[in-house]
Enzyme design. Structure first.
Site, PDB file in Angstrom:
ATOM      1  N   GLU A 163       0.844  -1.197   0.000  1.00  0.00           N
ATOM      2  CA  GLU A 163       0.000   0.000   0.000  1.00  0.00           C
ATOM      3  C   GLU A 163       0.881   1.250   0.000  1.00  0.00           C
ATOM      4  O   GLU A 163       1.829   1.355   0.779  1.00  0.00           O
ATOM      5  CB  GLU A 163      -0.896  -0.032   1.246  1.00  0.00           C
ATOM      6  N   LYS A 178      -9.662   2.157  -3.021  1.00  0.00           N
ATOM      7  CA  LYS A 178     -10.128   1.559  -1.772  1.00  0.00           C
ATOM      8  C   LYS A 178     -11.562   1.992  -1.469  1.00  0.00           C
ATOM      9  O   LYS A 178     -11.897   3.177  -1.501  1.00  0.00           O
ATOM     10  CB  LYS A 178      -9.189   1.945  -0.630  1.00  0.00           C
ATOM     11  N   CYS A 206      -5.243  -2.370   2.776  1.00  0.00           N
ATOM     12  CA  CYS A 206      -5.256  -2.164   4.225  1.00  0.00           C
ATOM     13  C   CYS A 206      -6.218  -3.162   4.879  1.00  0.00           C
ATOM     14  O   CYS A 206      -6.127  -4.360   4.648  1.00  0.00           O
ATOM     15  CB  CYS A 206      -5.620  -0.717   4.524  1.00  0.00           C
TER      16      CYS A 206
END
Length: 511
Positions: A266, A331, A386
């Site tokens: 990430e 995301k 995440c």
């Protein structure tokens, strides 16, 4: 009222024991056999709560709440590291934030305990099922309300316990149900050892049988993967002088060796695509085409908002040998305070000093990344960033409704925020549970650990040590098919829990 509802023990001793058990159950979850150890420890909690001689709400709620408060403070103490050590927040305010979050999470444990006790039945078996149903319902709500945070539940510890085999059918909530049910059964051993041990024994035999079932199957040949762990401290992540170092390391690491899939963590490139040095992506694209390597990396995205302005996003960018246009995944499930600011909490974010703390949200349904292979059909990879891989129902929905097949998961994350804590091992167990639920393998590329390859049965096949700068080369097999959990989601276990609670409520009104 409290003293009248307890036996000879003082109420203070009772509450202290609930707190001590919360600490013990939380610590047990981190151990190699944690899923087994938590069950007898939880049985001690039910034994303590049984000493409350009333079905009134408050005394039963208080016991579960204090247990949950201690459980979550121990399980989530790494948030203090991110707030104080990394974010520079005042120590007292950081402690208060951890305690307040833990108290919020503990509300669900308290409500579950009170509801289960208020609807208790004479039958040991049924009483255990009622408490398990109450716990499942509250755990579901904990994972949904205010964007949800289903972290450190009982389910993920079952990757090292007896009840993981139910997850392909009923998901992690099914594992939670059996943990609470079995521990409640065990707490009643003094009433009837036979009536307690036979159902638990039969449940364990059932788990042994279910563990032999396979709902997905291998597709094509295994693919080669390289997972690159940069090990850059969080203090360097947004440091302008260190950004060039990160770009150089990851770019060099990619072209060091070809593979079917090369994955970076990430925000490995902590810049937007347009702010990258002009030669970075063209060189990587040329490498991808020359070696037939697919590349997936984390960076900052830019997407237009409804009012026409541009917003940042937490993005994964993919390069494929035959595609001139990159793949994008933005995301969807953002972290409150870290990636979006809830109304009225700008002051908190200012105190934390988080860069880029108000991202735009991607769509839930985004196409999987197509991993191209020479002479074979591509492999579809569902990308998560995440903590998105902690939301099992969302991932099941993505697989179920995806127009293109999903054959494996790719998670990219950066846990440098949380220092040398148990947070990486907790998220690893959550990733393992997602593979068990879906019957699909997972690969995880992280900044500081735990970078790993996980099989479709949830076993960790390979992993890098934490806090090392290294590359993990491995082979992983794609799988096709859908488990019952992917097809139905949480509806079966929620329906079962609701029916049990409705039955108990009707019984209570009758008598």
């Amino acid at each position: 009222m409290f003293s009248q509802s307890l036996r000879s023990d003082t109420r203070y001793t009772h509450w202290l024991l609930c707190i001590a058990l919360g600490i013990a159950v939380s610590i047990a979850g981190e151990l190699p056999w944690g899923g087994w150890l938590q069950i007898p420890l939880l049985s001690l909690l039910w034994w303590r709560l049984s000493s409350i001689n009333t079905t009134q709400f408050l005394p039963n709620f208080a016991g579960g709440f204090l247990f949950g408060l201690a459980y979550f403070v121990v399980g989530l103490w790494w948030i203090f590291i991110s707030l104080h050590d990394i974010g520079g927040m005042n120590a007292a305010l950081s402690v208060a934030a951890v305690v307040l979050l833990s108290a919020y999470m503990a509300l669900f444990f308290g409500l579950a305990s009170a509801l289960g006790k208020m609807l208790r039945q004479q039958s040991i078996f049924l009483n255990s099922a009622i408490m398990a149903a109450a716990w499942v319902l509250m755990e579901y709500l904990r994972g949904q309300l205010f964007t949800g945070f289903p972290w450190v539940g009982f389910a993920e510890a079952q990757v090292n316990g007896p009840f993981a085999a139910i997850a392909p059918l009923l998901g992690g909530l099914g594992s939670t149900f059996l943990v609470v049910w079995a521990s409640m059964q065990l707490s009643a051993w003094r009433q009837s050892l036979l009536r307690v041990s036979i159902p638990i024994g039969l449940a364990l035999v059932l788990m042994l049988g279910l563990s032999q079932l396979r709902f997905t199957e291998a597709i094509g040949n295994p693919i080669s993967v390289r997972l690159i762990q940069g090990n850059f401290e969080q203090s360097l992540k947004w440091n302008p002088n260190a950004i060039a170092q990160q770009l150089r390391f990851y770019s060099d690491a990619i072209v060091e060796q070809a593979a079917d899939l090369i994955v970076l963590p990430e925000t490995a490139f902590p810049l937007t695509e347009k702010d990258l040095p002009s030669d970075v992506l063209p060189q990587l694209r040329a490498f991808s085409q020359a070696t037939h390597s697919n590349i997936l990396l984390g960076l900052i995205g830019i997407i237009p908002s409804q009012n026409g302005q541009l917003q940042y996003s937490n993005r994964a960018l993919g390069l494929s040998p035959s595609n001139t246009s990159p793949y994008y995944y933005d995301k969807f499930h953002l972290v409150p305070f870290g990636e979006f600011i809830p109304p009225g909490f700008q002051w908190f974010v200012n105190a934390f000093r988080i860069p880029m703390s108000d991202f735009a949200r991607g769509k839930l349904m985004q196409a999987p990344f197509q991993i191209e292979r020479v002479g074979q059909d591509p492999i579809g990879a569902a990308v998560t960033i995440c903590y998105e891989d902690i939301f099992g129902n969302e991932l099941a929905s993505r697989i179920r409704n995806s127009e293109a097949p999903v054959n494996l998961f790719v998670n990219i994350t950066n846990l440098a925020w949380f220092g040398q804590s148990q947070a990486p091992s907790q998220q690893l167990r959550l990733s393992q549970m997602r593979s068990i639920e879906t019957g699909l393998p997972s690969i995880r590329s992280t900044n500081t650990g735990i970078t790993a390859v996980i099989g479709p049965d949830g076993r960790v096949l390979q992993a890098l040590p934490q806090w090392t700068q290294a590359s993990l080369s491995a082979s992983i097999q794609g799988f096709t098919g859908k488990t019952p959990f992917v097809i139905w989601g949480n509806w079966p276990i929620l329906s079962l829990a609701s029916l049990l609670l409705a039955f108990a409520l009707l019984q209570r009104r009758r008598f």
